[in-house]
Design a protein around this motif. Structure first.
Motif, PDB file in Angstrom:
ATOM      1  N   GLY A 195      52.957  41.306  24.994  1.00 46.63           N
ATOM      2  CA  GLY A 195      53.387  42.737  24.969  1.00 46.63           C
ATOM      3  C   GLY A 195      52.095  43.453  24.094  1.00 46.63           C
ATOM      4  N   ASN A 196      51.015  42.991  24.349  1.00 44.21           N
ATOM      5  CA  ASN A 196      49.619  43.580  23.523  1.00 44.21           C
ATOM      6  C   ASN A 196      49.690  45.035  24.064  1.00 44.21           C
ATOM      7  N   THR A 197      49.383  45.922  23.115  1.00 37.86           N
ATOM      8  CA  THR A 197      49.285  47.478  23.075  1.00 37.86           C
ATOM      9  C   THR A 197      50.465  48.127  24.039  1.00 37.86           C
ATOM     10  N   SER A 198      51.737  47.375  24.056  1.00 37.12           N
ATOM     11  CA  SER A 198      52.783  47.888  24.760  1.00 37.12           C
ATOM     12  C   SER A 198      53.848  48.363  23.687  1.00 37.12           C
ATOM     13  N   TRP A 199      55.034  48.912  24.179  1.00 39.39           N
ATOM     14  CA  TRP A 199      56.280  49.225  23.338  1.00 39.39           C
ATOM     15  C   TRP A 199      56.674  47.703  22.736  1.00 39.39           C
ATOM     16  N   LEU A 200      56.504  46.638  23.536  1.00 40.04           N
ATOM     17  CA  LEU A 200      56.961  45.475  23.199  1.00 40.04           C
ATOM     18  C   LEU A 200      56.230  45.025  21.990  1.00 40.04           C
ATOM     19  N   GLY A 201      54.855  45.013  21.893  1.00 37.83           N
ATOM     20  CA  GLY A 201      53.918  44.857  21.032  1.00 37.83           C
ATOM     21  C   GLY A 201      54.329  45.464  19.719  1.00 37.83           C
ATOM     22  N   PHE A 202      54.636  46.740  19.930  1.00 33.68           N
ATOM     23  CA  PHE A 202      54.658  47.641  18.673  1.00 33.68           C
ATOM     24  C   PHE A 202      56.267  47.594  18.138  1.00 33.68           C
ATOM     25  N   TYR A 203      56.828  47.046  18.945  1.00 36.09           N
ATOM     26  CA  TYR A 203      58.575  47.066  18.470  1.00 36.09           C
ATOM     27  C   TYR A 203      58.870  46.263  17.278  1.00 36.09           C
ATOM     28  N   PRO A 204      58.351  44.974  16.977  1.00 40.53           N
ATOM     29  CA  PRO A 204      58.592  44.419  15.847  1.00 40.53           C
ATOM     30  C   PRO A 204      58.224  45.111  14.709  1.00 40.53           C
ATOM     31  N   TYR A 205      57.182  45.905  14.575  1.00 37.16           N
ATOM     32  CA  TYR A 205      56.496  46.460  13.700  1.00 37.16           C
ATOM     33  C   TYR A 205      57.387  47.868  13.227  1.00 37.16           C
ATOM     34  N   LEU A 206      58.079  48.278  14.299  1.00 38.08           N
ATOM     35  CA  LEU A 206      58.758  49.504  14.212  1.00 38.08           C
ATOM     36  C   LEU A 206      60.290  49.010  13.328  1.00 38.08           C
ATOM     37  N   ARG A 207      60.872  48.011  13.821  1.00 31.72           N
ATOM     38  CA  ARG A 207      62.137  47.190  13.206  1.00 31.72           C
ATOM     39  C   ARG A 207      61.767  46.915  11.795  1.00 31.72           C
ATOM     40  N   GLN A 208      60.522  46.307  11.533  1.00 30.48           N
ATOM     41  CA  GLN A 208      60.124  45.872  10.174  1.00 30.48           C
ATOM     42  C   GLN A 208      59.926  46.932   9.149  1.00 30.48           C
ATOM     43  N   ALA A 209      59.739  48.213   9.782  1.00 26.10           N
ATOM     44  CA  ALA A 209      59.514  49.461   8.808  1.00 26.10           C
ATOM     45  C   ALA A 209      60.885  50.167   8.826  1.00 26.10           C
ATOM     46  N   GLY A 210      61.840  49.810   9.332  1.00 24.39           N
ATOM     47  CA  GLY A 210      63.235  50.239   9.112  1.00 24.39           C
ATOM     48  C   GLY A 210      63.459  51.320  10.358  1.00 24.39           C
ATOM     49  N   GLY A 211      62.728  51.354  11.273  1.00 22.60           N
ATOM     50  CA  GLY A 211      62.739  52.352  12.428  1.00 22.60           C
ATOM     51  C   GLY A 211      63.632  51.751  13.557  1.00 22.60           C
ATOM     52  N   THR A 212      63.979  52.705  14.592  1.00 19.04           N
ATOM     53  CA  THR A 212      64.481  52.409  15.738  1.00 19.04           C
ATOM     54  C   THR A 212      64.287  53.388  16.932  1.00 19.04           C
ATOM     55  N   VAL A 213      64.510  53.124  18.182  1.00 19.61           N
ATOM     56  CA  VAL A 213      64.120  54.079  19.105  1.00 19.61           C
ATOM     57  C   VAL A 213      65.251  54.913  19.355  1.00 19.61           C
ATOM     58  N   TYR A 214      66.522  54.672  19.471  1.00 23.24           N
ATOM     59  CA  TYR A 214      67.879  55.668  19.538  1.00 23.24           C
ATOM     60  C   TYR A 214      68.564  55.530  18.513  1.00 23.24           C
ATOM     61  N   ASP A 215      69.492  56.500  18.477  1.00 19.84           N
ATOM     62  CA  ASP A 215      70.475  56.600  17.298  1.00 19.84           C
ATOM     63  C   ASP A 215      71.563  55.595  17.843  1.00 19.84           C
ATOM     64  N   ALA A 216      72.769  55.360  17.111  1.00 22.42           N
ATOM     65  CA  ALA A 216      73.668  54.384  17.384  1.00 22.42           C
ATOM     66  C   ALA A 216      74.478  54.609  18.476  1.00 22.42           C
TER      67      ALA A 216
ATOM     68  N   ASP B 127      61.155  53.245  28.621  1.00 20.72           N
ATOM     69  CA  ASP B 127      60.144  52.249  27.703  1.00 20.72           C
ATOM     70  C   ASP B 127      58.876  52.627  28.010  1.00 20.72           C
ATOM     71  N   TYR B 128      58.365  53.140  29.129  1.00 25.42           N
ATOM     72  CA  TYR B 128      57.060  53.476  29.730  1.00 25.42           C
ATOM     73  C   TYR B 128      56.610  54.668  28.699  1.00 25.42           C
ATOM     74  N   ILE B 129      57.523  55.547  28.113  1.00 31.66           N
ATOM     75  CA  ILE B 129      57.164  56.659  27.619  1.00 31.66           C
ATOM     76  C   ILE B 129      56.439  56.277  26.085  1.00 31.66           C
ATOM     77  N   VAL B 130      57.192  55.266  25.425  1.00 35.97           N
ATOM     78  CA  VAL B 130      57.210  54.750  24.114  1.00 35.97           C
ATOM     79  C   VAL B 130      55.575  54.096  24.475  1.00 35.97           C
ATOM     80  N   THR B 131      55.502  53.059  25.473  1.00 34.07           N
ATOM     81  CA  THR B 131      54.169  52.467  25.651  1.00 34.07           C
ATOM     82  C   THR B 131      52.953  53.470  25.721  1.00 34.07           C
ATOM     83  N   ARG B 132      53.053  54.666  26.356  1.00 34.38           N
ATOM     84  CA  ARG B 132      52.258  55.521  26.576  1.00 34.38           C
ATOM     85  C   ARG B 132      51.786  56.240  25.299  1.00 34.38           C
ATOM     86  N   ALA B 133      52.816  56.321  24.497  1.00 35.66           N
ATOM     87  CA  ALA B 133      52.318  56.818  23.206  1.00 35.66           C
ATOM     88  C   ALA B 133      51.600  55.907  22.400  1.00 35.66           C
ATOM     89  N   VAL B 134      51.932  54.669  22.406  1.00 44.40           N
ATOM     90  CA  VAL B 134      51.455  53.600  21.609  1.00 44.40           C
ATOM     91  C   VAL B 134      49.894  53.482  22.268  1.00 44.40           C
TER      92      VAL B 134
END
Length: 404
Positions: free
Chosen positions: A177-198, A368-375
């Motif tokens: 997942g290098n430099t993609s949403w997948l690589g970023f995703y663990p850090y997002l969750r470790q910081a308490g964030g998420t992609v969508y609401d419940a 998912d590609y939208i998040v990868t593009r931002a990352v």
């Protein structure tokens, strides 16, 4: 030659119809994503199922990942094809939302209850919809781990800042997942964030937790000069000494010593460093096992699924993968992993207890590609994390609104 009477013809037609029905009922077809070795994993389940269903023929075919969604969509559109399929968690959510897969919560509440007790919680959350529908069962999984040179580091870094400090000395590479949403995703969750609401109704990828996570993730490349290509030779670099730290998937546990002889006795694995929340959340990838809605053999397919999730069958499936040099970690029967002959098993079990799959939202497979593009704009071009995540959230929310 004696011609048949109308009554004889009718009887023959009925007989043929009955035989045809028996033939259909006596055959199960399973499509599994992967290579030509993948069906070997299912063989212990096939043998156990045949022991109680000796008249049923089970055919298991491999489907390359690159062709899977096209083949599955074509089969589901024509309502002809396999009885069971494996596919990514996103496949289960997307195809289930189209009415193409059986809802196990409704069709097999006993199996759904067993999965609730035995499946990896993160794997189950990744495929269970907010309304409780379950269009598949967790089948196998991989999770990110921290790999390091144990002859160069006394222990793995424990938190974000400790990781930065260690990586400055030892160099670091991310593989999966290098430099993609997948690589970023663990850090997002470790910081308490998420992609969508419940309710999967609104994208919240631009919250302060996400901005903090992306700012940190960019530091791994700006400050540490980590390689940015999609799949760097991180494990080879670990052997050569080019890197002292790397992050990759659990498949390396079974193959590191076999592929990299120079690393024997010189490497270790650990859970990911903890983020600001104190969590070490890793991304959980893998597949699900699902039944197609058009299958004429739904009862048999459900019986086959129940066989797969019997503990002794699941264990033999995992052992079958190890026998040919592969790795199959049962996400539906996580209790069977503790008995597998794997190095650094405790690190694996610790990480599996804090792992999350992709968002269980139908829109994610299209967004998912939208998040990868931002990352990548932040990591590769130095863009502002808040601006890029806000732009991504706006695009995602416009699409969600248009679908309502």
């Amino acid at each position: 030659m004696i011609s048949a009477t109308p009554f004889a013809k009718l009887g023959l037609a009925l007989c043929l119809a009955a035989l045809c029905g028996q033939a259909l009922a006596g055959r199960l077809v399973i499509w599994m994503v992967g290579d030509d070795k993948t069906p070997q994993v299912m063989q212990p389940a096939v043998e156990a199922f045949r022991a109680s269903h000796p008249d049923v023929h089970v055919e298991v075919r491999d489907v390359p990942w690159a062709d899977a969604m096209t083949k599955y969509s074509a089969a589901l559109a024509s309502r002809r094809g396999p009885d069971l399929v494996t596919g990514s968690t996103s496949y289960a959510i997307a195809l289930g939302a189209k009415g193409a897969l059986v809802d196990l919560a409704q069709a097999a509440p006993d199996l759904a209850a067993e999965l609730q007790r035995q499946a990896n919680p993160g794997a189950l959350r990744a495929i269970r919809r907010a309304d409780g529908r379950l269009y598949g069962a967790p089948f196998d999984m991989h999770v990110q781990l921290q790999y390091y040179r144990s002859d160069l580091l006394r222990e793995a870094p424990a938190d974000w800042e400790g990781f930065i400090a260690a990586a400055r000395q030892q160099r670091f590479a991310q593989q999966w997942g290098n430099t993609s949403w997948l690589g970023f995703y663990p850090y997002l969750r470790q910081a308490g964030g998420t992609v969508y609401d419940a309710n999967c109704a609104h994208a919240v990828i631009d919250g302060p937790e996400a901005v903090r996570a992306l700012s940190y993730y960019a530091r791994l490349y700006r400050e540490l000069r980590a390689p940015t290509d999609g799949w760097p030779d991180a494990d080879g670099g670990l052997e050569s000494g080019a890197y002292g730290l790397m992050q990759s998937g659990t498949w390396l546990l079974s193959r590191m010593d076999m592929v990299h002889k120079g690393l024997v006795g010189k490497w270790a694995a650990a859970p990911l460093p903890a983020g600001p929340t104190g969590k070490r959340t890793a991304v959980l990838g893998g597949t699900v096992l699902a039944i197609t809605r058009f299958s004429p053999n739904r009862a048999l397919a459900l019986d086959f699924m129940r066989t797969v999730y019997r503990p002794e069958v699941t264990r033999r499936m995992a052992e079958a993968a190890l026998a040919y040099g592969g790795m199959w970690l049962p996400s539906g029967r996580q209790d069977q992993i503790a008995g597998l002959p794997l190095p650094h098993r405790e690190a694996l079990l610790t990480q599996l207890a804090d792992a999350e799959g992709p968002p269980p939202c139908p829109a994610w497979i299209r967004q998912d590609y939208i998040v990868t593009r931002a990352v990548q704009r932040v990591v590769l071009a130095g863009a502002d994390p808040q601006a890029e995540l806000s732009r991504a959230a706006a695009v995602m929310n416009r699409a969600l609104e248009a679908q309502r």
